[in-house]
Design an enzyme around this catalytic site. Structure first.
Site, mmCIF file in Angstrom:
data_model
loop_
_atom_site.group_PDB
_atom_site.id
_atom_site.type_symbol
_atom_site.label_atom_id
_atom_site.label_comp_id
_atom_site.label_asym_id
_atom_site.label_seq_id
_atom_site.Cartn_x
_atom_site.Cartn_y
_atom_site.Cartn_z
ATOM 1 N N HIS A 94 0.718 -0.890 0.100
ATOM 2 C CA HIS A 94 -0.408 0.289 -0.446
ATOM 3 C C HIS A 94 0.593 1.461 -0.391
ATOM 4 O O HIS A 94 1.756 1.457 0.766
ATOM 5 C CB HIS A 94 -0.787 0.327 1.508
ATOM 6 C CG HIS A 94 -1.782 0.965 0.880
ATOM 7 N ND1 HIS A 94 -2.225 2.380 1.446
ATOM 8 C CD2 HIS A 94 -3.159 0.538 0.576
ATOM 9 C CE1 HIS A 94 -3.318 3.428 0.625
ATOM 10 N NE2 HIS A 94 -3.479 2.114 0.933
ATOM 11 N N GLU A 163 -3.626 1.739 -7.479
ATOM 12 C CA GLU A 163 -4.018 3.471 -6.456
ATOM 13 C C GLU A 163 -3.672 4.006 -6.920
ATOM 14 O O GLU A 163 -2.623 4.577 -6.686
ATOM 15 C CB GLU A 163 -4.050 2.230 -5.451
ATOM 16 C CG GLU A 163 -5.064 1.290 -4.375
ATOM 17 C CD GLU A 163 -4.924 1.229 -3.038
ATOM 18 O OE1 GLU A 163 -6.420 1.150 -2.415
ATOM 19 O OE2 GLU A 163 -4.600 1.651 -2.054
HETATM 20 C C1 PEP Z 1 -7.181 3.182 0.041
HETATM 21 O O1 PEP Z 1 -5.898 3.787 1.266
HETATM 22 O O2 PEP Z 1 -7.137 2.109 -0.385
HETATM 23 C C2 PEP Z 1 -7.978 3.842 0.016
HETATM 24 C C3 PEP Z 1 -8.146 3.773 -1.628
HETATM 25 O O3 PEP Z 1 -8.223 4.939 0.457
HETATM 26 P P1 PEP Z 1 -9.666 6.231 0.082
HETATM 27 O O4 PEP Z 1 -10.468 5.113 -0.160
HETATM 28 O O5 PEP Z 1 -10.166 6.568 1.282
HETATM 29 O O6 PEP Z 1 -8.899 6.609 -0.998
#
Ligand code: PEP
Length: 251
Positions: A94, A163
């Site tokens: 992450h 992400e």
């Molecule tokens: C994350 O940090 O994995 C994430 C998706 O956070 P958010 O949905 O709060 O952007």
């Protein structure tokens, strides 16, 4: 392929709060058969959430692990310990952890170790705002994928979470997600990379999920995209109603 909607609670919720959430959430989603669901609480709430999930299809996940089984690693948790808690998934790489110094070669060791222990890694990759502006997104994704998946033979057993770091809410509910088209482009690019690294069938059968400010207002359109196989949800997964709404928008 059935969508996977995974909650990443990060450093939120005590065990008591986690139990209250689970009771409310399970009531809201009932059989929850339209999507696979995973809850990734902090380590200290794994046991309590696991007990709540005994008769449920919802799977438990952790947010990190060490790659060794045991040893002098103060403050770390091993894959054996996660298995003992009943974990099915583990989030690896992450961006919160990369910011604290984790690099691709460490993450690669963790992915290999997770698979060896029968845990499904949710491997996070994604570019920063600066890298996107400089048009480096594809290079970054390719580089991360190649390094994190070195010597990983069973790609179908890995979930890839795209992400984009610039879209992650960091707790700000007004943060904008990637547009559905930008997210789809990145997912398609990742799928093509997997095709080259493995083969077409494996690439097709590998889940590529999106994370970054997914919420009830945008989940449906993001999850309707061809190459978006689910969501990794941070902030909006902390509230049972909003997470249940996201689950319901996954068909
Ligand atoms: C994350 O940090 O994995 C994430 C998706 O956070 P958010 O949905 O709060 O952007």
């Amino acid at each position: 392929m059935k969508k996977l909607i995974a909650a990443n609670w990060k450093m939120n919720k005590t065990a008591d709060e986690a139990v209250s959430f689970m009771k409310e959430f399970q009531n809201l989603v009932r059989d929850g058969k339209n999507a696979d669901i995973a809850i990734c609480p902090p380590f200290t709430a794994l046991s309590a959430v696991s007990a709540e999930l005994k008769k449920s299809n919802i799977k438990l996940g952790a947010q990190n692990m060490h790659f060794e089984n045991a040893g002098a690693f103060t403050g770390e948790i091993s894959p054996l310990m996660l298995k003992e808690m009943g974990c099915h998934y583990v989030i690896l790489g992450h961006s919160d952890r990369r910011e604290m110094g984790e690099n691709d070669s460490l993450i690669n060791k963790k992915v290999i170790s997770a698979l060896k222990h029968g845990l499904t890694p949710i491997l996070c990759i994604g570019e920063t705002h600066e890298q996107r502006v400089k048009d480096e997104t594809q290079d970054v994704l390719e580089n991360q994928l190649i390094k994190c998946l070195q010597n990983v033979g069973e790609i179908k057993k890995v979930v890839i979470a795209y992400e984009p770091i610039w879209a992650i809410s960091k707790g700000n509910p007004n943060q904008k997600a990637a547009t559905k088209d930008d997210a789809e482009d990145a997912h398609l690019f990742i799928r093509k990379l997997l095709e080259g690294m493995y083969d077409e069938k494996s690439a097709k059968e590998t889940r590529i999920i999106y994370g970054g400010s997914m919420k009830p207002e945008n989940a449906k359109e993001l999850l309707s995209m061809r190459n978006i196989d689910g969501g990794l949800v941070g902030n909006a997964s902390l509230d049972a109603k909003s997470f249940a709404e996201i689950v319901k928008s996954a068909k």
